[in-house]
Motif scaffolding. Structure first.
Motif, PDB file in Angstrom:
ATOM      1  N   TRP A  82       0.825  -1.432  -0.132  1.00  0.00           N
ATOM      2  CA  TRP A  82       0.008  -0.116  -0.099  1.00  0.00           C
ATOM      3  C   TRP A  82       0.897   1.285   0.214  1.00  0.00           C
ATOM      4  N   ASN A 127      -0.836   8.019   0.575  1.00  0.00           N
ATOM      5  CA  ASN A 127      -1.155   9.343  -0.086  1.00  0.00           C
ATOM      6  C   ASN A 127      -0.969  10.489   0.706  1.00  0.00           C
ATOM      7  N   THR A 144      -9.691   6.843   3.620  1.00  0.00           N
ATOM      8  CA  THR A 144      -8.313   6.032   3.830  1.00  0.00           C
ATOM      9  C   THR A 144      -7.470   6.935   3.155  1.00  0.00           C
ATOM     10  N   LYS A 145      -6.234   7.007   3.634  1.00  0.00           N
ATOM     11  CA  LYS A 145      -5.163   7.665   2.929  1.00  0.00           C
ATOM     12  C   LYS A 145      -4.187   6.618   2.296  1.00  0.00           C
ATOM     13  N   TRP A 146      -4.446   5.532   2.102  1.00  0.00           N
ATOM     14  CA  TRP A 146      -3.748   4.515   1.302  1.00  0.00           C
ATOM     15  C   TRP A 146      -4.301   4.181   0.116  1.00  0.00           C
ATOM     16  N   GLU A 147      -3.331   4.108  -1.027  1.00  0.00           N
ATOM     17  CA  GLU A 147      -3.632   3.656  -2.266  1.00  0.00           C
ATOM     18  C   GLU A 147      -2.985   2.604  -2.503  1.00  0.00           C
ATOM     19  N   GLY A 148      -3.782   1.495  -3.453  1.00  0.00           N
ATOM     20  CA  GLY A 148      -2.967   0.398  -4.037  1.00  0.00           C
ATOM     21  C   GLY A 148      -4.040  -0.727  -4.502  1.00  0.00           C
ATOM     22  N   TYR A 166       0.305  -1.934  -5.037  1.00  0.00           N
ATOM     23  CA  TYR A 166       1.426  -1.543  -5.914  1.00  0.00           C
ATOM     24  C   TYR A 166       2.325  -2.731  -5.959  1.00  0.00           C
ATOM     25  N   SER A 168       2.280   0.630 -10.574  1.00  0.00           N
ATOM     26  CA  SER A 168       0.622   0.451 -10.495  1.00  0.00           C
ATOM     27  C   SER A 168       0.207  -0.536 -10.963  1.00  0.00           C
ATOM     28  N   ARG A 228     -13.294   2.385  -0.975  1.00  0.00           N
ATOM     29  CA  ARG A 228     -13.027   3.705  -1.132  1.00  0.00           C
ATOM     30  C   ARG A 228     -14.629   4.230  -1.728  1.00  0.00           C
TER      31      ARG A 228
END
Length: 139
Positions: free
Chosen positions: A63, A66, A78-82, A84, A99, A124
């Protein structure tokens, strides 16, 4: 001089007493400094013992934090992206990630990543809830 003789005051003993008091004060200051140093070392050791070391390997998923989101959106977002995919890990903490959505690669600091565990997902999408007045059976 007659006042000193009259009060039976010895200047040598008074000077020696003052010197002893200064030495005691200096010892107290040294002890305080040593105790503060010991406390700081123990606190740092306790803190370092509870830090989890992050280690990433190529091919692993992660993760990405961001940091731009923390200034704009709500507290429940949430502040986590992915996830990856990790391509390369340098010895200094730099990690190259790719990505999975659009196949773009870029480099980030390893502190901004956390391991991805299969089955773990962040939702999300925000669901809309219809708010209506309650229906009372008495009416």
């Amino acid at each position: 001089m007659w006042a000193i003789k009259k009060l039976n005051l010895d200047l040598d003993k008074a000077g020696e007493n003052h010197f002893v008091q200064l030495n005691k004060l200096e010892e107290l200051q040294n002890d305080t400094y040593d105790n503060a140093k010991i406390y700081k070392e123990r606190t740092n050791a306790f803190h370092d013992k509870h830090i989890m070391k992050k280690s990433f390997e190529p091919g692993q998923k992660a993760w990405l934090f961001n940091s731009r989101l923390k200034f704009f959106l709500g507290k429940l977002r949430t502040k986590w992206e992915g996830p990856y995919k990790i391509i390369y890990v340098s010895p200094h903490g730099e990690v190259e990630i790719k990505s999975l959505k659009d196949e773009k690669t870029f480099k980030v600091n390893g502190q901004r990543l956390k391991p991805y565990i299969e089955g773990q997902a962040f939702q999300r999408d925000v669901e809309d809830a219809l708010l209506v007045d309650p229906i009372y059976l008495d009416d």
